[in-house]
Design an enzyme around this catalytic site. Structure first.
Site, PDB file in Angstrom:
ATOM      1  N   GLY A 119       0.795  -1.232   0.000  1.00 17.32           N
ATOM      2  CA  GLY A 119       0.000   0.000   0.000  1.00 17.32           C
ATOM      3  C   GLY A 119       0.820   1.270   0.000  1.00 17.32           C
ATOM      4  O   GLY A 119       0.277   2.365  -0.108  1.00 17.32           O
ATOM      5  N   HIS A 120       2.146   1.175   0.093  1.00 16.09           N
ATOM      6  CA  HIS A 120       2.981   2.388   0.209  1.00 16.09           C
ATOM      7  C   HIS A 120       4.229   2.246  -0.650  1.00 16.09           C
ATOM      8  O   HIS A 120       5.291   1.923  -0.130  1.00 16.09           O
ATOM      9  CB  HIS A 120       3.381   2.600   1.664  1.00 16.09           C
ATOM     10  CG  HIS A 120       3.835   3.993   1.960  1.00 16.09           C
ATOM     11  ND1 HIS A 120       5.146   4.394   1.894  1.00 16.09           N
ATOM     12  CD2 HIS A 120       3.147   5.083   2.331  1.00 16.09           C
ATOM     13  CE1 HIS A 120       5.249   5.659   2.232  1.00 16.09           C
ATOM     14  NE2 HIS A 120       4.045   6.103   2.501  1.00 16.09           N
ATOM     15  N   PHE A 121       4.220   2.492  -1.848  1.00 16.96           N
ATOM     16  CA  PHE A 121       3.140   2.848  -2.751  1.00 16.96           C
ATOM     17  C   PHE A 121       3.067   1.775  -3.825  1.00 16.96           C
ATOM     18  O   PHE A 121       4.115   1.304  -4.255  1.00 16.96           O
ATOM     19  CB  PHE A 121       3.408   4.207  -3.393  1.00 16.96           C
ATOM     20  CG  PHE A 121       3.502   5.341  -2.413  1.00 16.96           C
ATOM     21  CD1 PHE A 121       2.351   5.860  -1.839  1.00 16.96           C
ATOM     22  CD2 PHE A 121       4.727   5.866  -2.061  1.00 16.96           C
ATOM     23  CE1 PHE A 121       2.429   6.923  -0.955  1.00 16.96           C
ATOM     24  CE2 PHE A 121       4.801   6.923  -1.166  1.00 16.96           C
ATOM     25  CZ  PHE A 121       3.663   7.454  -0.614  1.00 16.96           C
TER      26      PHE A 121
END
Length: 142
Positions: free
Chosen positions: A48-50
């Site tokens: 999720g990052h990124f």
């Protein structure tokens, strides 16, 4: 003095998925520590990052530095068996991204201590490049 991950877990309470210190390669209890975090793509935060450009979140670099900094305080005779808490972060600067495959070398020098409060100068490196620096305050509790 060096510590492996099992020995580190005897000192600090952090566990997966928030354990951010793989080994201590140098330490003087109450004064100084150098620790390593091997950054891999398997970390829980990278999807999720990124997406498409995995970057270790700055707040987790600070968490890794905080865990590192608590170790020499908690290894000193007066604080053995206690828990260290992050009391404050000042003068934070991020200088470069940390990505999968990097070896994050974290250094902490305790520059002031009064009773159960310590202040440390924290620096994180990847190879010879400084990626983060901060002043951190620790509070040692029961």
């Amino acid at each position: 003095m060096q510590l492996n991950v099992q020995q580190i877990m005897e000192v600090i309470p952090n566990r997966y998925p928030i354990m951010m210190v793989d080994k201590v390669i140098e330490m003087e209890p109450g004064k100084h520590v150098v620790a390593i975090k091997n950054v891999t793509y398997n970390e829980h935060f990278f999807p999720g990052h990124f997406p498409g450009e995995p970057v270790m979140p700055g707040v987790l670099i600070l968490e890794a530095l905080a865990q590192t900094g608590s170790i020499p305080l908690l290894m000193s005779e007066e604080f053995k068996g206690k828990t260290g808490y992050l009391g404050g972060i000042d003068k934070v600067k991020f200088r470069q991204k940390v990505v999968p495959g990097d070896v994050l070398r974290m250094e902490m020098d305790i520059i002031k201590q009064k009773r159960n409060i310590g202040v440390g100068k924290a620096t994180a490196w990847v190879e010879d490049k400084k990626v983060c620096e901060a002043l951190m305050t620790f509070i040692i509790g029961a």
